[in-house]
Design a protein around this motif. Structure first.
Motif, PDB file in Angstrom:
ATOM      1  N   UNK A   1     -16.721  -2.335 -19.816  1.00 17.78           N
ATOM      2  CA  UNK A   1     -16.015  -3.484 -19.142  1.00 17.78           C
ATOM      3  C   UNK A   1     -15.541  -2.377 -17.937  1.00 17.78           C
ATOM      4  N   UNK A   2     -15.255  -1.171 -18.042  1.00 23.40           N
ATOM      5  CA  UNK A   2     -14.769  -0.237 -16.861  1.00 23.40           C
ATOM      6  C   UNK A   2     -15.948  -0.220 -15.896  1.00 23.40           C
ATOM      7  N   UNK A   3     -17.117  -0.055 -16.175  1.00 20.51           N
ATOM      8  CA  UNK A   3     -18.424  -0.222 -15.254  1.00 20.51           C
ATOM      9  C   UNK A   3     -18.177  -1.437 -14.580  1.00 20.51           C
ATOM     10  N   UNK A   4     -18.048  -2.487 -15.375  1.00 16.94           N
ATOM     11  CA  UNK A   4     -17.982  -3.743 -14.586  1.00 16.94           C
ATOM     12  C   UNK A   4     -16.843  -3.883 -13.496  1.00 16.94           C
ATOM     13  N   UNK A   5     -15.688  -3.246 -13.703  1.00 17.67           N
ATOM     14  CA  UNK A   5     -14.599  -3.186 -12.772  1.00 17.67           C
ATOM     15  C   UNK A   5     -15.039  -2.524 -11.546  1.00 17.67           C
ATOM     16  N   UNK A   6     -15.622  -1.212 -11.947  1.00 19.44           N
ATOM     17  CA  UNK A   6     -16.022  -0.318 -10.798  1.00 19.44           C
ATOM     18  C   UNK A   6     -17.151  -1.381  -9.791  1.00 19.44           C
ATOM     19  N   UNK A   7     -17.932  -2.205 -10.422  1.00 18.11           N
ATOM     20  CA  UNK A   7     -18.793  -2.966  -9.719  1.00 18.11           C
ATOM     21  C   UNK A   7     -18.117  -3.901  -8.911  1.00 18.11           C
ATOM     22  N   UNK A   8     -17.231  -4.567  -9.514  1.00 15.26           N
ATOM     23  CA  UNK A   8     -16.325  -5.605  -8.653  1.00 15.26           C
ATOM     24  C   UNK A   8     -15.510  -4.828  -7.624  1.00 15.26           C
ATOM     25  N   UNK A   9     -15.614  -3.748  -7.502  1.00 15.67           N
ATOM     26  CA  UNK A   9     -14.615  -2.825  -6.488  1.00 15.67           C
ATOM     27  C   UNK A   9     -15.872  -2.443  -5.484  1.00 15.67           C
ATOM     28  N   UNK A  10     -16.981  -2.817  -5.812  1.00 16.02           N
ATOM     29  CA  UNK A  10     -18.204  -2.214  -4.951  1.00 16.02           C
ATOM     30  C   UNK A  10     -18.318  -0.933  -4.966  1.00 16.02           C
ATOM     31  N   UNK A  11     -17.838  -0.320  -5.990  1.00 17.66           N
ATOM     32  CA  UNK A  11     -18.197   1.309  -6.166  1.00 17.66           C
ATOM     33  C   UNK A  11     -19.562   1.507  -7.075  1.00 17.66           C
ATOM     34  N   UNK A  12     -20.531   1.181  -6.474  1.00 18.87           N
ATOM     35  CA  UNK A  12     -21.834   1.243  -7.204  1.00 18.87           C
ATOM     36  C   UNK A  12     -22.069   2.782  -8.044  1.00 18.87           C
ATOM     37  N   UNK A  13     -21.883   3.800  -7.075  1.00 13.89           N
ATOM     38  CA  UNK A  13     -21.991   5.238  -7.615  1.00 13.89           C
ATOM     39  C   UNK A  13     -21.018   5.249  -8.919  1.00 13.89           C
ATOM     40  N   UNK A  14     -19.944   5.245  -8.446  1.00 10.87           N
ATOM     41  CA  UNK A  14     -18.849   5.533  -9.614  1.00 10.87           C
ATOM     42  C   UNK A  14     -19.349   4.674 -10.829  1.00 10.87           C
ATOM     43  N   UNK A  15     -19.537   3.419 -10.753  1.00  8.15           N
ATOM     44  CA  UNK A  15     -20.059   2.588 -11.769  1.00  8.15           C
ATOM     45  C   UNK A  15     -21.031   3.016 -12.859  1.00  8.15           C
ATOM     46  N   UNK A  16     -22.248   3.626 -11.953  1.00  6.05           N
ATOM     47  CA  UNK A  16     -23.422   3.992 -12.529  1.00  6.05           C
ATOM     48  C   UNK A  16     -22.919   5.340 -13.260  1.00  6.05           C
ATOM     49  N   UNK A  17     -22.440   6.118 -12.579  1.00  8.97           N
ATOM     50  CA  UNK A  17     -21.873   7.446 -13.015  1.00  8.97           C
ATOM     51  C   UNK A  17     -21.266   7.435 -14.476  1.00  8.97           C
ATOM     52  N   UNK A  18     -20.256   6.278 -14.293  1.00  9.51           N
ATOM     53  CA  UNK A  18     -19.389   6.088 -15.370  1.00  9.51           C
ATOM     54  C   UNK A  18     -20.322   5.800 -16.717  1.00  9.51           C
ATOM     55  N   UNK A  19     -21.243   5.019 -16.202  1.00  7.84           N
ATOM     56  CA  UNK A  19     -22.232   4.446 -17.285  1.00  7.84           C
ATOM     57  C   UNK A  19     -23.086   5.531 -17.903  1.00  7.84           C
TER      58      UNK A  19
END
Lengths: 343, 169
Positions: free
Chosen positions: B37-55
């Motif tokens: 769910x945190x990854x989805x939060x990052x995507x909602x904030x348009x932080x693609x890199x952070x999202x995928x690295x968190x993943x």
């Protein structure tokens, strides 16, 4: 996005999904025929002409078998394991560029489901998620052999993911982008990345063998030590899902290798061909070339499986940590120096 | 906005399940869902890199190691530590006081102003790399040295002292 675009995307997803399933299905047939060829046998030849219906017969058998959930297993997680394995195997194909844009009646149809600008990292994410299917299934079986198989799978995947990531970094220095669509476009004609990154390609290939659990790195299901590894307790279609996921993974990793290093849908003289046959047939020929490359890699996977015996577990770890990782770091340093000197 | 509230609800729901699950392996699996769910939060904030690295890093590597460790531990009912009653009471009091302190300090802060990014594309790889390697180069390098020293320390702790006599088995 218009309704027509959504319909086209939906159709593309369905077609790619069906192609991956059919390729995986006939990979099982190809594997047996190729194994038979290497061992001077005939192979399956009873179901249909040349045994061509053998995968269908196997599928029917898998569905008809009795479904067993062991008494001491955790029922929910026991089912989640194979489901997760097949799910992660199927979602990897979303970012792969299958061909150049088609132009039909003035409408541009991209042959890629989505071109996110972190495409390579998405593939990595999917790969790293794939190990959960094996781990959860192995743990939920409540069997020592399954658990050992699951633990081996986890440590193997994590060790080889590192060198895989490092080999990709050197490739990124050359391409300057993370999007698979752009990487495929840059390799127009014969400018394939394997020419600039031969060491990186070999590292990636070895890691792909380890990540898909193929021989010589199929330690998680090593039958001489662990009965059946993580799927010892599985029967019927749940076992089928685990085996099927391996073949889909093989297909997807072949497609990724072909895209990253072997030019994807590009081939020498493609501009000349496209100019002569028009903007619809031209890209489709490119897609056919792409599939030829993929099938070449799948054949290579099988060739290695029936030629090289399995590693011992400590040899596997030594190879991953003491040889591949230093080699990958050296590759990054050399690539960086060369790029700085020549630009 | 409604997507945010739904995902935020899921994050809190799964994190409550993490601490309330009886079986430690189940609680790790809920933790994986929480990180998702945190990854989805990052995507909602348009932080693609952070999202995928968190993943990749948290969901794909660190939690696999957590699961790995837990699977190796013997998780029987008998080996569960039983805490005395007084310790439990003390823990409840301590936790309650901490909660009161946190709530009161947050209240005195007042409502925070939402930060408006000058560049909404900041989370994309190209922009993030430029910011990290130009403006924040020194902190970035210092933190990498910190990680390296932690790694060396871990290796040092794990290796046996060669001078020490070997334990007889």
């Amino acid at each position: 996005m218009e309704l027509a675009d959504i319909a086209i995307k939906f159709g593309l997803i369905i077609i790619i999904f069906l192609i991956s399933l059919v390729v995986a299905m006939y990979s099982t047939y190809a594997e047996r025929k190729i194994a038979a060829f290497f061992q001077d046998r005939i192979g399956p030849n009873r179901a249909g002409p040349f045994g061509i219906l053998q995968p269908l017969a196997d599928g029917a058998k898998m569905f008809m078998k009795e479904e067993i959930i062991p008494t001491n297993a955790t029922p929910f997680l026991f089912i989640v394991g194979p489901s997760l394995a097949i799910l992660t195997a199927c979602i990897g194909s979303a970012v792969i560029p299958w061909g150049q844009d088609l132009v039909i009646g003035g409408k541009v149809i991209p042959l890629q489901v989505t071109d996110i600008n972190v495409g390579i990292l998405y593939i990595f994410g999917v790969v790293s998620l794939g190990v959960y299917g094996v781990m959860i299934g192995g743990w939920a079986s409540n069997n020592k052999y399954s658990l050992l198989g699951a633990i081996r799978a986890a440590s193997q995947n994590i060790s080889y993911e590192i060198s895989m990531g490092l080999s990709i970094i050197a490739l990124l220095l050359v391409t300057g982008t993370l999007s698979l669509g752009e990487i495929a476009q840059q390799q127009h004609g014969w400018h394939w990345n394997v020419i600039y990154q031969p060491v990186g390609f070999i590292l990636f290939l070895v890691c792909a063998f380890a990540e898909t659990n193929r021989t010589p790195f199929d330690l998680p299901e090593c039958e001489t030590e662990l009965v059946g590894g993580y799927h010892t307790e599985y029967s019927s279609m749940k076992l089928g899902f685990y085996l099927f996921a391996e073949y889909i993974n093989m297909f997807i990793s072949s497609a990724v290798m072909a895209t990253l290093y072997w030019g994807g849908y590009n081939y020498p003289g493609m501009d000349w061909v496209t100019a002569h046959v028009g903007p619809v047939i031209g890209p489709l020929i490119g897609t056919a070339v792409f599939f030829v490359k993929i099938f070449g890699f799948i054949f290579f996977f099988m060739w290695v499986r029936w030629t090289i015996p399995r590693f011992r577990y400590d040899q596997l770890m030594d190879l991953g940590w003491k040889i591949l990782i230093p080699l990958a770091i050296a590759n990054i340093v050399v690539t960086g120096i060369v790029i700085t000197l020549f630009n | 906005m409604s997507t945010f509230y739904f995902i935020a609800f899921l994050s809190i729901f799964f994190s409550i399940l993490v601490i309330s699950a009886k079986n430690p392996v189940h609680s790790i699996l809920y933790l994986i869902l929480t990180f998702f769910t945190f990854t989805i939060h990052y995507i909602l904030m348009n932080a693609q890199f952070l999202a995928i690295v968190n993943f990749i890093v948290y969901m794909g590597a660190i939690l696999v190691l957590f699961l790995y460790t837990l699977m190796l531990i013997n998780l029987n009912k008998e080996s569960e530590p039983v805490k005395p009653f007084m310790v439990k009471i003390a823990a409840v009091f301590g936790g309650g006081i901490l909660a009161v302190a946190l709530v009161s300090s947050l209240k005195s802060l007042g409502v925070s102003d939402p930060v408006v990014l000058k560049n909404p594309e900041l989370g994309l790889v190209k922009n993030l790399g430029k910011v990290l390697f130009h403006e924040f180069l020194l902190p970035f390098e210092v933190s990498s040295v910190l990680l390296l020293s932690a790694m060396v320390g871990a290796v040092l702790l794990a290796t046996k002292d060669p001078k020490e006599p070997k334990a007889t088995i």
